[in-house]
Write a protein that holds these residues in place. Structure first.
Motif, mmCIF file in Angstrom:
data_model
loop_
_atom_site.group_PDB
_atom_site.id
_atom_site.type_symbol
_atom_site.label_atom_id
_atom_site.label_comp_id
_atom_site.label_asym_id
_atom_site.label_seq_id
_atom_site.Cartn_x
_atom_site.Cartn_y
_atom_site.Cartn_z
ATOM 1 N N ASP A 81 0.850 -1.184 0.000
ATOM 2 C CA ASP A 81 0.000 0.000 0.000
ATOM 3 C C ASP A 81 0.889 1.239 0.000
ATOM 4 O OD1 ASP A 81 -1.609 2.206 0.794
ATOM 5 O OD2 ASP A 81 -3.069 0.841 1.684
ATOM 6 N N SER A 132 -1.559 2.269 11.778
ATOM 7 C CA SER A 132 -2.721 1.447 11.454
ATOM 8 C C SER A 132 -3.363 0.833 12.688
ATOM 9 C CB SER A 132 -2.354 0.342 10.453
ATOM 10 O OG SER A 132 -3.512 -0.226 9.879
ATOM 11 N N ASN A 171 -7.442 14.891 8.206
ATOM 12 C CA ASN A 171 -8.414 14.072 7.479
ATOM 13 C C ASN A 171 -9.775 14.750 7.379
ATOM 14 O OD1 ASN A 171 -6.874 11.552 6.935
ATOM 15 N ND2 ASN A 171 -6.706 11.508 9.159
ATOM 16 N N GLY A 195 -13.962 5.118 4.399
ATOM 17 C CA GLY A 195 -12.909 4.250 4.901
ATOM 18 C C GLY A 195 -13.417 3.384 6.036
ATOM 19 N N GLY A 202 -10.748 6.690 8.765
ATOM 20 C CA GLY A 202 -12.032 6.431 8.136
ATOM 21 C C GLY A 202 -13.143 7.256 8.758
ATOM 22 N N PHE A 227 -10.341 0.896 2.242
ATOM 23 C CA PHE A 227 -9.157 1.583 1.730
ATOM 24 C C PHE A 227 -8.441 0.808 0.625
ATOM 25 C CE2 PHE A 227 -8.389 4.173 5.871
ATOM 26 C CZ PHE A 227 -9.203 5.199 5.408
ATOM 27 N N SER A 253 -9.877 6.884 -0.156
ATOM 28 C CA SER A 253 -8.454 6.702 -0.449
ATOM 29 C C SER A 253 -8.297 6.604 -1.962
ATOM 30 C CB SER A 253 -7.893 5.444 0.222
ATOM 31 O OG SER A 253 -8.260 4.271 -0.487
ATOM 32 N N THR A 256 -9.042 3.148 -3.203
ATOM 33 C CA THR A 256 -10.496 3.005 -3.298
ATOM 34 C C THR A 256 -11.017 3.672 -4.565
ATOM 35 O OG1 THR A 256 -10.750 2.921 -0.886
ATOM 36 C CG2 THR A 256 -12.673 3.581 -2.164
ATOM 37 N N ASP A 281 -5.202 10.933 -0.739
ATOM 38 C CA ASP A 281 -3.822 10.453 -0.521
ATOM 39 C C ASP A 281 -2.859 11.107 -1.499
ATOM 40 O OD1 ASP A 281 -4.393 8.729 1.600
ATOM 41 O OD2 ASP A 281 -4.717 7.013 0.280
#
Length: 356
Positions: A81, A132, A171, A195, A202, A227, A253, A256, A281
């Motif tokens: 990713d 994460s 975000n 997300g 998210g 995502f 994202s 996505t 992103d």
């Protein structure tokens, strides 16, 4: 020279014309050594090729000069990713500049979490970075806090009651800009592939999208995603099935959004003529998709570097540097980095770059 052929503290001291204790203080970064003596010792270390005994130095300084980066994701996602690879790159750059070694670890199963926890609380590292984090109660942050291991999280912490320094991107503000951009184009049926709702990124991006649309927000036009590209494709297909007149879509994202592009193409919907599309992103491939993707740019490499600086402010304040677009990490418990909207053809239809 000792029998091994490697110079020791005594040889360095003799070459520099100082005491063994002075060499030891220089090697262990004790700041009380006079500049001229430090220069002579460092020159002798260079000439003789002296290599310090790391185990012995750790006993003296109680430091390992090693930090860990822990991701609660499988390795295929961490290294596949672009978001994670940007974080890793930034952490590696800043740790190397500070003279620190980096250990990268992934945790998925309870056994992996227990193994990593034992290692991190054993004194093997000076501090830990985590990325994460999910809503499910992760025992690692509380365990590190209980063991007094310095910790910095990438993203606003998810677990209630866990107060940990963190570095995040804006975000909420970024998703708000995306929604306002779509609304400003005159689109009226605006949906989102959100997300994961067990991650703060998210949640925050959905909150920002809702704020940006205001009264035009329709909860029936929200479809959960994960995502990923495959998740984005599947979620967009589900959204189109119940909202065939959708004319704008915010994907939480860029991966996505790439999946959404395929789902829209398969459904015969043109981008941006029929559906305007915005991602989040600004990964490298976003500029080369067909059409190029309007997106919210966040600087993940900068986030990784800022995470290291926030950790250094707690474990090695003497090695914290300033500048390079990173806010001062001293005396703060979190940093939120700015984002920006990058307009490309998936919303504007323009053919020249940048879109104007």
């Amino acid at each position: 020279m000792p029998p091994s052929g490697r110079a020791g503290l005594e040889q360095v001291a003799a070459h520099a014309g100082v005491s063994r204790a002075t060499v030891s203080r220089v090697v262990n970064d004790v700041p009380t050594v006079a500049p001229e003596l430090r220069r002579r010792v460092e020159e002798s270390i260079r000439v003789l090729g002296y290599q310090p005994n790391l185990a012995a130095r750790t006993l003296v300084t109680r430091r390992t000069d090693t930090i860990a980066l822990v991701a609660s994701e499988p390795d295929v996602r961490v290294f596949g990713d672009p978001f994670f690879s940007g974080i890793v790159r930034g952490v590696t750059m800043e740790a190397g500049a500070a003279g620190l070694q980096l250990v990268i670890m992934m945790t998925q199963s309870p056994e992996e979490i227990r193994r990593v926890s034992r290692y991190l609380t054993s004194g093997a590292v000076d501090g830990v970075l985590m990325i994460s984090e999910h809503e499910s109660v992760d025992p690692l942050p509380p365990a590190l806090q209980a063991a007094a291991v310095p910790l910095v999280i990438g993203g606003r912490p998810m677990q209630p009651g866990v107060s940990v320094p963190y570095v995040d991107n804006d975000n909420v503000g970024g998703a708000r800009m995306a929604a306002e951009h779509l609304r400003g184009l005159g689109r009226t049926v605006i949906g989102t592939v959100a997300g994961p709702q067990d991650m703060t990124a998210g949640l925050d991006r959905l909150d920002g999208f809702r704020d940006g649309l205001g009264p035009a927000f329709d909860p029936g036009l929200v479809e959960p995603g994960d995502f990923s590209q495959a998740g984005g494709e599947a979620a967009t297909a589900r959204l189109l099935a119940r909202a065939p007149h959708l004319d704008a879509l915010f994907a939480a994202s860029d991966l996505t959004a790439l999946g959404a592009l395929k789902a829209l193409h398969d459904a015969g919907r043109r981008v941006p003529d029929d559906v305007a599309l915005v991602g989040f992103d600004d990964i490298e491939v976003a500029a080369f998709s067909s059409p190029p993707l309007t997106t919210v740019r966040q600087r993940t490499v900068l986030q990784g570097r800022a995470m290291v600086r926030l950790l250094l402010a707690r474990i090695r304040p003497d090695r914290v540097v300033d500048g390079d677009g990173i806010p001062d990490a001293r005396g703060v418990d979190h940093l939120v980095l700015p984002v920006e909207l990058v307009v490309r053809a998936s919303t504007s239809g323009c053919e020249s770059w940048p879109c104007r």
